[in-house]
Scaffold this active site. Structure first.
Site, PDB file in Angstrom:
ATOM      1  N   GLY A  67     -37.316  20.579  19.941  1.00 28.85           N
ATOM      2  CA  GLY A  67     -37.456  19.742  21.143  1.00 28.85           C
ATOM      3  C   GLY A  67     -38.228  18.474  20.834  1.00 28.85           C
ATOM      4  O   GLY A  67     -39.032  18.004  21.641  1.00 28.85           O
ATOM      5  N   ALA A  68     -37.960  17.893  19.655  1.00 32.46           N
ATOM      6  CA  ALA A  68     -38.752  16.728  19.209  1.00 32.46           C
ATOM      7  C   ALA A  68     -38.164  15.403  19.674  1.00 32.46           C
ATOM      8  O   ALA A  68     -38.685  14.355  19.334  1.00 32.46           O
ATOM      9  CB  ALA A  68     -38.868  16.737  17.681  1.00 32.46           C
ATOM     10  N   SER A  69     -37.098  15.448  20.459  1.00 30.39           N
ATOM     11  CA  SER A  69     -36.434  14.190  20.836  1.00 30.39           C
ATOM     12  C   SER A  69     -37.184  13.422  21.911  1.00 30.39           C
ATOM     13  O   SER A  69     -36.992  12.220  22.062  1.00 30.39           O
ATOM     14  CB  SER A  69     -35.013  14.481  21.328  1.00 30.39           C
ATOM     15  OG  SER A  69     -35.068  15.346  22.445  1.00 30.39           O
ATOM     16  N   ARG A  70     -38.012  14.125  22.694  1.00 30.82           N
ATOM     17  CA  ARG A  70     -38.665  13.460  23.844  1.00 30.82           C
ATOM     18  C   ARG A  70     -40.038  14.087  24.067  1.00 30.82           C
ATOM     19  O   ARG A  70     -40.369  15.109  23.487  1.00 30.82           O
ATOM     20  CB  ARG A  70     -37.871  13.726  25.130  1.00 30.82           C
ATOM     21  CG  ARG A  70     -36.484  13.229  25.121  1.00 30.82           C
ATOM     22  CD  ARG A  70     -35.852  13.387  26.494  1.00 30.82           C
ATOM     23  NE  ARG A  70     -35.239  14.691  26.724  1.00 30.82           N
ATOM     24  CZ  ARG A  70     -35.472  15.448  27.800  1.00 30.82           C
ATOM     25  NH1 ARG A  70     -36.305  15.040  28.722  1.00 30.82           N
ATOM     26  NH2 ARG A  70     -34.857  16.614  27.935  1.00 30.82           N
TER      27      ARG A  70
ATOM     28  N   VAL B  28     -31.828  25.856  20.051  1.00 28.52           N
ATOM     29  CA  VAL B  28     -32.631  27.052  19.728  1.00 28.52           C
ATOM     30  C   VAL B  28     -32.090  28.314  20.391  1.00 28.52           C
ATOM     31  O   VAL B  28     -32.416  29.423  19.970  1.00 28.52           O
ATOM     32  CB  VAL B  28     -34.128  26.879  20.117  1.00 28.52           C
ATOM     33  CG1 VAL B  28     -34.785  25.764  19.330  1.00 28.52           C
ATOM     34  CG2 VAL B  28     -34.316  26.678  21.615  1.00 28.52           C
TER      35      VAL B  28
ATOM     36  N   ASN C 223     -41.565  24.134  20.381  1.00 30.49           N
ATOM     37  CA  ASN C 223     -41.894  23.306  21.543  1.00 30.49           C
ATOM     38  C   ASN C 223     -40.752  23.211  22.556  1.00 30.49           C
ATOM     39  O   ASN C 223     -40.991  22.934  23.725  1.00 30.49           O
ATOM     40  CB  ASN C 223     -42.274  21.898  21.034  1.00 30.49           C
ATOM     41  CG  ASN C 223     -42.266  20.875  22.134  1.00 30.49           C
ATOM     42  OD1 ASN C 223     -43.221  20.774  22.916  1.00 30.49           O
ATOM     43  ND2 ASN C 223     -41.182  20.103  22.243  1.00 30.49           N
TER      44      ASN C 223
ATOM     45  N   SER D 222     -47.744  27.621  28.243  1.00 35.56           N
ATOM     46  CA  SER D 222     -48.089  26.826  29.434  1.00 35.56           C
ATOM     47  C   SER D 222     -49.232  27.492  30.173  1.00 35.56           C
ATOM     48  O   SER D 222     -49.384  28.725  30.139  1.00 35.56           O
ATOM     49  CB  SER D 222     -46.892  26.736  30.372  1.00 35.56           C
ATOM     50  OG  SER D 222     -47.295  26.173  31.610  1.00 35.56           O
TER      51      SER D 222
ATOM     52  N   TYR E 278     -39.651  30.680  34.264  1.00 32.73           N
ATOM     53  CA  TYR E 278     -40.457  29.876  33.322  1.00 32.73           C
ATOM     54  C   TYR E 278     -41.758  30.601  32.960  1.00 32.73           C
ATOM     55  O   TYR E 278     -42.140  30.697  31.786  1.00 32.73           O
ATOM     56  CB  TYR E 278     -40.741  28.516  33.975  1.00 32.73           C
ATOM     57  CG  TYR E 278     -41.477  27.524  33.115  1.00 32.73           C
ATOM     58  CD1 TYR E 278     -40.827  26.814  32.109  1.00 32.73           C
ATOM     59  CD2 TYR E 278     -42.836  27.265  33.323  1.00 32.73           C
ATOM     60  CE1 TYR E 278     -41.510  25.871  31.331  1.00 32.73           C
ATOM     61  CE2 TYR E 278     -43.516  26.329  32.554  1.00 32.73           C
ATOM     62  CZ  TYR E 278     -42.852  25.637  31.557  1.00 32.73           C
ATOM     63  OH  TYR E 278     -43.533  24.717  30.793  1.00 32.73           O
ATOM     64  N   VAL E 279     -42.426  31.140  33.980  1.00 32.52           N
ATOM     65  CA  VAL E 279     -43.701  31.833  33.740  1.00 32.52           C
ATOM     66  C   VAL E 279     -43.473  33.070  32.866  1.00 32.52           C
ATOM     67  O   VAL E 279     -44.229  33.325  31.921  1.00 32.52           O
ATOM     68  CB  VAL E 279     -44.377  32.196  35.078  1.00 32.52           C
ATOM     69  CG1 VAL E 279     -45.538  33.150  34.848  1.00 32.52           C
ATOM     70  CG2 VAL E 279     -44.851  30.936  35.789  1.00 32.52           C
TER      71      VAL E 279
ATOM     72  N   LYS F 210     -43.087  31.974  29.337  1.00 32.58           N
ATOM     73  CA  LYS F 210     -44.312  31.496  28.693  1.00 32.58           C
ATOM     74  C   LYS F 210     -45.313  32.639  28.471  1.00 32.58           C
ATOM     75  O   LYS F 210     -46.025  32.657  27.466  1.00 32.58           O
ATOM     76  CB  LYS F 210     -44.938  30.358  29.509  1.00 32.58           C
ATOM     77  CG  LYS F 210     -44.055  29.104  29.590  1.00 32.58           C
ATOM     78  CD  LYS F 210     -43.767  28.493  28.223  1.00 32.58           C
ATOM     79  CE  LYS F 210     -43.016  27.180  28.301  1.00 32.58           C
ATOM     80  NZ  LYS F 210     -42.761  26.593  26.967  1.00 32.58           N
TER      81      LYS F 210
END
Ligand code: NAP
Length: 244
Positions: free
Chosen positions: A10-13, A61, A87, A139, A152-153, A156
């Site tokens: 996820g290094a693009s942004r 990924v 990431n 997170s 999401y939780v 994480k």
């Protein structure tokens, strides 16, 4: 001068891009890995302009095939992977009662299974070198919960659990595995949130400012360094005091 090699998903942004640029300034060579070819190339060019070596990897990924192929290609081109930063992450928010199973699965597949798949693919190369650093971007909500983010939780919290398991499994190989739990960081992911939500968040942050991608990137740089060699299985909270 000896350069270690770091793969950042996820290094693009956003946070991932800042991690890639910060590690590059710390003399790491970088594998810029995200699904968008063009965005990866833009970041790789920024790295080259600051004097670092970079390769791009069109990596999804969530796909085991993409991960296996991509990591093999990266090791072939760069010779090694010393640092992995998991990431890549997405949100598909909604109340659990109404959440579509597809949104549950997609978030778990990218945020949690993705980190597992990339770690699994990279670990043999780290074992061979008897040195490695895995940093998982979790997170604050993975520790405190959040209404409207069950998928999401869960992803994480799961990532924090994965961090601790890998830390125990890999300690004898001189590989450390840690998580960073960012609070509210200014990126595309948080840009879209309504003003009321942002105001509520701000009220809960003792340091009275939102975080910047650099706040996370500097913490990654520390965890990836020699100086952090006695830290493993930890969750570093970088959240302005939002959750203690
Ligand atoms: P962002 O700006 O939305 O960027 C997300 C990155 O993940 C993008 O590079 C994106 O690639 C990549 N990505 C998405 N799906 C992918 C996949 N299947 N395979 C590989 N890469 C994929 O997000 P961010 O705010 O920088 O967040 C980065 C990480 O920090 C995430 O794990 C997020 O959960 C975590 N985090 C963020 C905050 C915050 O406040 N921003 C707080 C806590 C934790 P594309 O450019 O191709 O879409």
């Amino acid at each position: 001068m000896f350069h270690r090699v770091a793969l950042v998903t996820g290094a693009s942004r956003g946070i991932g891009r800042e991690i890639a640029l910060t590690l590059c300034r710390g003399n790491f060579d970088i594998i810029v890995a995200s699904p968008e070819v063009e965005n990866n190339e833009t970041v790789a060019e920024m790295i080259r302009q600051c004097g670092g070596k970079a390769m791009t990897l069109d990596l999804d990924v969530s796909s085991e095939e993409s991960v296996k192929k991509g990591v093999a290609e990266a090791i072939k081109q760069m010779g090694r992977i010393d640092v992995l930063v998991n990431n890549a992450g997405i949100t598909r928010d909604g109340l659990a009662m109404r959440m579509k199973a597809a949104d549950w699965s997609l978030v778990l597949q990218i945020n949690l299974t993705g980190a597992f798949l990339v770690s699994q693919a990279v670990i043999p190369a780290m074992i061979k070198e008897r040195w490695g650093r895995i940093v998982n971007i979790a997170s604050v909500v993975g520790e405190m919960g959040n209404a409207g983010q069950a998928n999401y939780v869960a992803s994480k919290s799961g990532l924090i659990g994965l961090t601790k398991c890998l830390a125990k499994e890999l300690a004898s190989r001189n590989i450390t595995v840690n998580a960073i739990a960012p609070g509210f960081i200014e990126t595309d992911m948080t840009e879209v949130l309504p003003k009321e939500v942002k105001d509520q968040m701000m009220a809960a942050i003792p340091l009275k400012r939102f975080g910047k991608p650099a706040d996370i990137a500097n913490t990654v740089k520390f965890l990836a360094s020699e100086e952090a060699n006695y830290i493993t299985g930890s969750v570093l909270r970088v959240n302005g005091g939002m959750y203690m």
